[in-house]
Design a protein around this motif. Sequence first.
Motif, PDB file in Angstrom:
ATOM      1  N   LEU A  85       0.857  -1.104  -0.075  1.00 50.95           N
ATOM      2  CA  LEU A  85       0.018   0.062   0.066  1.00 50.95           C
ATOM      3  C   LEU A  85       0.840   1.229   0.096  1.00 50.95           C
ATOM      4  N   CYS A  86       0.428   2.060  -0.872  1.00 54.23           N
ATOM      5  CA  CYS A  86       1.221   3.396  -0.645  1.00 54.23           C
ATOM      6  C   CYS A  86       0.140   4.696  -1.046  1.00 54.23           C
ATOM      7  N   THR A  87       0.841   5.727  -0.984  1.00 54.26           N
ATOM      8  CA  THR A  87      -0.386   7.053  -1.335  1.00 54.26           C
ATOM      9  C   THR A  87       0.361   8.223  -1.841  1.00 54.26           C
ATOM     10  N   PRO A  88       0.515   7.962  -3.199  1.00 51.31           N
ATOM     11  CA  PRO A  88       1.039   9.063  -4.117  1.00 51.31           C
ATOM     12  C   PRO A  88       0.152  10.324  -3.676  1.00 51.31           C
ATOM     13  N   GLN A  89       0.738  11.459  -3.703  1.00 49.87           N
ATOM     14  CA  GLN A  89       0.015  12.764  -3.448  1.00 49.87           C
ATOM     15  C   GLN A  89       0.560  13.883  -3.927  1.00 49.87           C
ATOM     16  N   PHE A  90      -0.033  15.114  -3.779  1.00 50.50           N
ATOM     17  CA  PHE A  90       0.557  16.450  -4.185  1.00 50.50           C
ATOM     18  C   PHE A  90      -0.287  17.505  -3.170  1.00 50.50           C
ATOM     19  N   GLY A 120       4.811  10.824  -1.374  1.00 53.75           N
ATOM     20  CA  GLY A 120       3.789   9.846  -1.006  1.00 53.75           C
ATOM     21  C   GLY A 120       4.230   8.979   0.091  1.00 53.75           C
ATOM     22  N   THR A 121       3.279   8.126   0.710  1.00 56.65           N
ATOM     23  CA  THR A 121       3.804   7.157   1.900  1.00 56.65           C
ATOM     24  C   THR A 121       3.958   5.836   1.276  1.00 56.65           C
ATOM     25  N   LEU A 122       4.862   5.164   1.796  1.00 52.94           N
ATOM     26  CA  LEU A 122       5.035   3.983   1.458  1.00 52.94           C
ATOM     27  C   LEU A 122       4.855   3.016   2.868  1.00 52.94           C
ATOM     28  N   PHE A 123       3.835   2.129   2.982  1.00 51.26           N
ATOM     29  CA  PHE A 123       3.477   1.747   4.032  1.00 51.26           C
ATOM     30  C   PHE A 123       4.489   0.039   4.267  1.00 51.26           C
ATOM     31  N   TYR A 124       4.891   0.167   5.377  1.00 49.70           N
ATOM     32  CA  TYR A 124       5.468  -1.162   5.766  1.00 49.70           C
ATOM     33  C   TYR A 124       5.015  -2.105   6.813  1.00 49.70           C
ATOM     34  N   VAL A 125       3.611  -1.307   7.711  1.00 47.15           N
ATOM     35  CA  VAL A 125       2.964  -2.068   8.280  1.00 47.15           C
ATOM     36  C   VAL A 125       1.467  -1.630   8.107  1.00 47.15           C
ATOM     37  N   ASN A 126       0.524  -2.488   7.628  1.00 43.41           N
ATOM     38  CA  ASN A 126      -0.774  -2.133   7.646  1.00 43.41           C
ATOM     39  C   ASN A 126      -1.820  -3.365   8.195  1.00 43.41           C
ATOM     40  N   ASN A 127      -1.961  -3.058   9.414  1.00 44.87           N
ATOM     41  CA  ASN A 127      -2.982  -4.110   9.919  1.00 44.87           C
ATOM     42  C   ASN A 127      -4.036  -3.338  10.527  1.00 44.87           C
ATOM     43  N   GLY A 134       2.288   1.585   9.726  1.00 45.18           N
ATOM     44  CA  GLY A 134       3.631   2.276   9.778  1.00 45.18           C
ATOM     45  C   GLY A 134       4.052   2.478   8.364  1.00 45.18           C
ATOM     46  N   GLY A 135       4.742   3.711   8.209  1.00 49.39           N
ATOM     47  CA  GLY A 135       4.897   4.176   6.772  1.00 49.39           C
ATOM     48  C   GLY A 135       6.137   5.226   6.719  1.00 49.39           C
ATOM     49  N   LEU A 136       6.658   5.263   5.430  1.00 54.43           N
ATOM     50  CA  LEU A 136       7.536   6.460   5.205  1.00 54.43           C
ATOM     51  C   LEU A 136       7.029   7.082   4.311  1.00 54.43           C
ATOM     52  N   LEU A 137       6.902   8.599   5.041  1.00 55.73           N
ATOM     53  CA  LEU A 137       6.404   9.337   3.851  1.00 55.73           C
ATOM     54  C   LEU A 137       7.333  10.193   3.427  1.00 55.73           C
ATOM     55  N   THR A 138       7.518  10.546   2.112  1.00 50.44           N
ATOM     56  CA  THR A 138       8.644  11.349   1.426  1.00 50.44           C
ATOM     57  C   THR A 138       7.844  12.435   0.414  1.00 50.44           C
ATOM     58  N   LEU A 139       8.490  13.485   0.743  1.00 55.98           N
ATOM     59  CA  LEU A 139       7.638  14.746   0.061  1.00 55.98           C
ATOM     60  C   LEU A 139       9.038  15.543  -0.751  1.00 55.98           C
ATOM     61  N   VAL A 140       9.023  15.922  -1.842  1.00 52.26           N
ATOM     62  CA  VAL A 140       9.815  16.676  -2.606  1.00 52.26           C
ATOM     63  C   VAL A 140       9.293  18.199  -2.757  1.00 52.26           C
ATOM     64  N   THR A 141       9.783  19.097  -2.591  1.00 57.46           N
ATOM     65  CA  THR A 141       9.447  20.425  -2.505  1.00 57.46           C
ATOM     66  C   THR A 141      10.072  21.073  -3.793  1.00 57.46           C
ATOM     67  N   LEU A 142       9.167  21.590  -4.738  1.00 55.95           N
ATOM     68  CA  LEU A 142       9.326  22.200  -5.916  1.00 55.95           C
ATOM     69  C   LEU A 142       9.489  23.568  -5.926  1.00 55.95           C
ATOM     70  N   LEU A 166       9.754  11.216   6.384  1.00 61.31           N
ATOM     71  CA  LEU A 166       9.123  11.101   7.791  1.00 61.31           C
ATOM     72  C   LEU A 166       8.663   9.615   7.852  1.00 61.31           C
ATOM     73  N   LEU A 167       9.196   8.950   8.939  1.00 63.43           N
ATOM     74  CA  LEU A 167       9.130   7.719   9.272  1.00 63.43           C
ATOM     75  C   LEU A 167       8.041   7.507  10.575  1.00 63.43           C
ATOM     76  N   ASN A 168       7.043   6.934  10.384  1.00 61.70           N
ATOM     77  CA  ASN A 168       5.893   6.923  11.397  1.00 61.70           C
ATOM     78  C   ASN A 168       5.494   5.503  11.739  1.00 61.70           C
ATOM     79  N   TYR A 169       5.356   5.393  13.013  1.00 58.38           N
ATOM     80  CA  TYR A 169       4.853   4.048  13.697  1.00 58.38           C
ATOM     81  C   TYR A 169       3.336   4.211  14.448  1.00 58.38           C
TER      82      TYR A 169
END
Length: 291
Positions: A85-90, A120-127, A134-142, A166-169
């Motif tokens: 599961l991941c979340t592409p976003q803008f 977006g966020t890439l989930f490493y835990v989805n329960n 748990g997920g790693l959110l990565t954002l690039v500023t333009l 940003l690494l979340n649990y």
Amino acid sequence: MSRSRRFLGFVVCLAVGSPLPLMAADTNARDFFAAPSGTQLGLLYLPTTTANRFNGQAGDDRSASLDTRALVYRHVLFTDACGTLCTPQFIVPLADIEAKLPGRTQSQSQRGLADPQVGGTLFYVNNPSQREYGGLLTLVTLPVGHYDRKQPDVSPGANRWGATFLLNYTRGVGRQWVLESSLEAQLFGRNDDYDGATLKQKPLYRLQAFASYDFTPATYGALRVYHARGGELSYNGNPLAGTRQRYTQLGLELGHALDRQNQLMVSVGKNVQSENTFHGSQAMLRFVHAY
């Protein structure tokens, strides 16, 4: 005015009060709750920041002030296309910034498009059954937002690339509590046109933590804490003394589901400790619609 004093004003755009909380990847309670693949979220944020003093190495400057208002739209897609599961976003922000910077006699103001972000966020835990995520959110500023080289300290755009990780649990405790923690690193590109010179910034590191409680199935409240360190500046290759930031902010949030597709959330926060940044408070209204 000393060089470090002159450029302390640049910190306006980088910490709390940050004119645009989202540009620093400020998260809210339960942001990492996952949704089924195919779900889309449209989020509208109305954040404000107010400060009436700047805490620097020379002490409190109570003549300095900061007032910002913003309108931010964020669109999120939940998908399994990443192999998990991941979340592409803008994120697209508009900002109105007015500030009287430390050591200045007059205030400055700018308004317009701030720098958008994609990622977006890439989930490493989805329960979901345990409310564990748990997920790693990565954002690039333009660097495409409105930037005035004559007033860079209050420009909505920063004229530089940036990246936030940003690494979340997140974990549910019992039936009604949810605990969350996130470690964040903000990385900054170089501004090659800061008052005709080059400005660089070291990474800024933050901890974000939440404890939220379900009052009813539709309403929750949350306590939050943000703590940040780092972000030293250099001008034309020369380090600037008194630009390493440190701050702690405490806050409250209240969220309510209007129905199965719509939610309102209001949050307030206040700095309880700050060094080399504005000492202020924040408030925000957020509306979420699920497609």
